[in-house]
Design an enzyme around this catalytic site. Sequence first.
Site, PDB file in Angstrom:
ATOM      1  N   HIS A  85       0.807  -1.215   0.000  1.00  0.00           N
ATOM      2  CA  HIS A  85       0.000   0.000   0.000  1.00  0.00           C
ATOM      3  C   HIS A  85       0.844   1.270   0.000  1.00  0.00           C
ATOM      4  O   HIS A  85       0.336   2.354  -0.279  1.00  0.00           O
ATOM      5  CB  HIS A  85      -1.000   0.004   1.168  1.00  0.00           C
ATOM      6  CG  HIS A  85      -0.415   0.270   2.513  1.00  0.00           C
ATOM      7  ND1 HIS A  85      -0.168  -0.714   3.439  1.00  0.00           N
ATOM      8  CD2 HIS A  85      -0.037   1.426   3.106  1.00  0.00           C
ATOM      9  CE1 HIS A  85       0.320  -0.181   4.539  1.00  0.00           C
ATOM     10  NE2 HIS A  85       0.417   1.116   4.366  1.00  0.00           N
ATOM     11  N   GLY A  90      -9.092 -25.800  -2.742  1.00  0.00           N
ATOM     12  CA  GLY A  90     -10.390 -25.787  -3.401  1.00  0.00           C
ATOM     13  C   GLY A  90     -11.559 -26.113  -2.486  1.00  0.00           C
ATOM     14  O   GLY A  90     -12.443 -26.888  -2.863  1.00  0.00           O
ATOM     15  N   VAL A  91     -11.571 -25.510  -1.279  1.00  0.00           N
ATOM     16  CA  VAL A  91     -12.700 -25.696  -0.369  1.00  0.00           C
ATOM     17  C   VAL A  91     -13.133 -24.347   0.174  1.00  0.00           C
ATOM     18  O   VAL A  91     -12.343 -23.411   0.249  1.00  0.00           O
ATOM     19  CB  VAL A  91     -12.341 -26.622   0.827  1.00  0.00           C
ATOM     20  CG1 VAL A  91     -12.084 -28.031   0.371  1.00  0.00           C
ATOM     21  CG2 VAL A  91     -11.144 -26.073   1.606  1.00  0.00           C
ATOM     22  N   ASP A 124       0.148  -7.692   1.719  1.00  0.00           N
ATOM     23  CA  ASP A 124       0.538  -6.280   1.720  1.00  0.00           C
ATOM     24  C   ASP A 124       2.058  -6.117   1.694  1.00  0.00           C
ATOM     25  O   ASP A 124       2.628  -5.330   2.445  1.00  0.00           O
ATOM     26  CB  ASP A 124      -0.057  -5.552   2.934  1.00  0.00           C
ATOM     27  CG  ASP A 124       0.008  -4.028   2.770  1.00  0.00           C
ATOM     28  OD1 ASP A 124       0.093  -3.574   1.624  1.00  0.00           O
ATOM     29  OD2 ASP A 124      -0.007  -3.316   3.792  1.00  0.00           O
ATOM     30  N   ILE A 184     -14.576 -22.855   3.663  1.00  0.00           N
ATOM     31  CA  ILE A 184     -14.553 -23.330   5.039  1.00  0.00           C
ATOM     32  C   ILE A 184     -15.205 -22.318   5.970  1.00  0.00           C
ATOM     33  O   ILE A 184     -15.364 -21.149   5.633  1.00  0.00           O
ATOM     34  CB  ILE A 184     -13.107 -23.608   5.521  1.00  0.00           C
ATOM     35  CG1 ILE A 184     -12.236 -22.353   5.376  1.00  0.00           C
ATOM     36  CG2 ILE A 184     -12.515 -24.789   4.764  1.00  0.00           C
ATOM     37  CD1 ILE A 184     -10.829 -22.510   5.915  1.00  0.00           C
ATOM     38  N   GLY A 230       3.318   6.580   8.125  1.00  0.00           N
ATOM     39  CA  GLY A 230       4.648   6.735   7.552  1.00  0.00           C
ATOM     40  C   GLY A 230       5.599   5.636   7.972  1.00  0.00           C
ATOM     41  O   GLY A 230       6.660   5.464   7.378  1.00  0.00           O
ATOM     42  N   ASN A 231       5.238   4.871   9.017  1.00  0.00           N
ATOM     43  CA  ASN A 231       6.043   3.717   9.425  1.00  0.00           C
ATOM     44  C   ASN A 231       5.796   2.499   8.529  1.00  0.00           C
ATOM     45  O   ASN A 231       6.521   1.512   8.617  1.00  0.00           O
ATOM     46  CB  ASN A 231       5.748   3.309  10.868  1.00  0.00           C
ATOM     47  CG  ASN A 231       6.547   4.093  11.880  1.00  0.00           C
ATOM     48  OD1 ASN A 231       5.996   4.878  12.635  1.00  0.00           O
ATOM     49  ND2 ASN A 231       7.863   3.896  11.896  1.00  0.00           N
ATOM     50  N   SER A 232       4.768   2.543   7.702  1.00  0.00           N
ATOM     51  CA  SER A 232       4.430   1.394   6.874  1.00  0.00           C
ATOM     52  C   SER A 232       5.623   0.927   6.053  1.00  0.00           C
ATOM     53  O   SER A 232       6.283   1.720   5.379  1.00  0.00           O
ATOM     54  CB  SER A 232       3.298   1.754   5.913  1.00  0.00           C
ATOM     55  OG  SER A 232       2.064   1.722   6.549  1.00  0.00           O
TER      56      SER A 232
END
Length: 497
Positions: free
Chosen positions: A124, A284-285, A154, A287, A226-228
């Site tokens: 992001h 392919g389930v 992310d 749940i 800004g720490n991202s």
Amino acid sequence: MASEFIRRRMTPLAAAAASLAFGAFVVAGPVPSARAHDGHGPESVADLAENLADAVVNISTAQTVQGRRSVPMPQVPDGSPFQEFFEEFFNRQQQDNDQPRRVQSLGSGFVIDGEEGIIITNNHVIEGADEVTANFNDGTKLVAEVLGTDEKTDLAVLKVTPESPLKAVSLGDSDAIRVGDWVMAIGNPFGLGGTVTVGIVSARNRDINSGPYDNFIQTDASINRGNSGGPLFDMNGNVVGINTAIISPSGGSIGIGFAIPAKTAMRVIDQLREFGETRRGWLGVRIQEVTDEIAESLGMDEAMGALVAGVTDDGPAAKAEIEAGDVILRFDGKEVEAMRELPRMVAETAIGKDVEVVVLRKGEEVTISVTLERLEENEPVNASATVEEEESEPAETSTVLGMTLAVLDDDLRAQFSIDADVTGVVITEVEAGSSAEEKRVQAGDVIKEVAQEPVETPADVEAQIKKLDEEGRRSALLLLANPTGDVRFVPVRIEEQ
């Protein structure tokens, strides 16, 4: 919900001045560990911070956005003295707003390969950017190429071309950290440049409903906008997490920050570097969680595992004959303690691997071999196949567990807009205050199974409920389909029959 306050985009707009840069452009070398401490916290992390800061960079981005349409001009009578004024004002404003604008933002990142110039940050932070620049501590700015991104975790991998090797840090063992261990975050909060904060690991394996593979490290080390993309270090100087989210009503740190564990990031980073995309395993389930009520209705001693609500046609699970109603207890030799653990287990398993899956089916454990396939990130939903119309059956209704049931005929199918391929016993009314209403069962839902036994008539449903009541079960597990065919398991409390 707390998730409403989750702030993932911690990169503030830099509308006026550029932020302070940090991270040195120097020769790579080993990072010394912090001095030993006695369990009450380190006396100082100055040496550690000084050596690690050179590998942390400021990420600045720029993108062109289209102008926004202005408020429409108010209607004024023809010939009004304000008509010419408003027309001139709004036409000029529209011309200004139609012009594309350059928008900048700031975040953090860190170097993991000094020779190749590989930098890790959050997706992001750079999403939608036309230009990405890595700013180093000595003032050097290098244009970064985006090698690959992964929205589900992310994460983003960038590459710069340095004239000499960069200082780099290593990803550590995030599984080894414990709640209460000291950690240190370095980043670019509010565009201020290299900022060091220290705290402890507050919790592990947090699910904040941001994606299918959530297992965040929670820390009280201050993390702000800004720490991202910045690193979360252990006291040996290894990156154990990538700072990515906060929970805050105000947008600032309140001591609840989240970091992607290094173990989760490692495989994603390797794939983005090699392929430019992720390649995850696929079972392919569909749940859902095994609640205490569902566990009791299935005769389980405790609530654990992942309940299979549906199986994708021609998927790996379907080919291996895993069925709706199975509870997946173990996957590839690992216990599935909770539903949300299974997607991460599957995603981290190699494509094409034969995996043993242990399921609970009608009270018995069954071991099934499944060959995993590749998860297509944008796999289209298969269109529902139509079925031939059957002759209408005689009308039959009954009331059980607060639900009025009827045979699903053409009239009821039309009344509730139920798809042609949905079969079972239709619910025409739900009694107010009943357990069914508490579980959000609605008129138009269709009962396909009771206690994992298929039902076709209201009498079938009554017979299964009576049997469960005689066995002393406190709830009945219903497999319900909504009018469009989406299915879910719902435990409904058994009243005295």
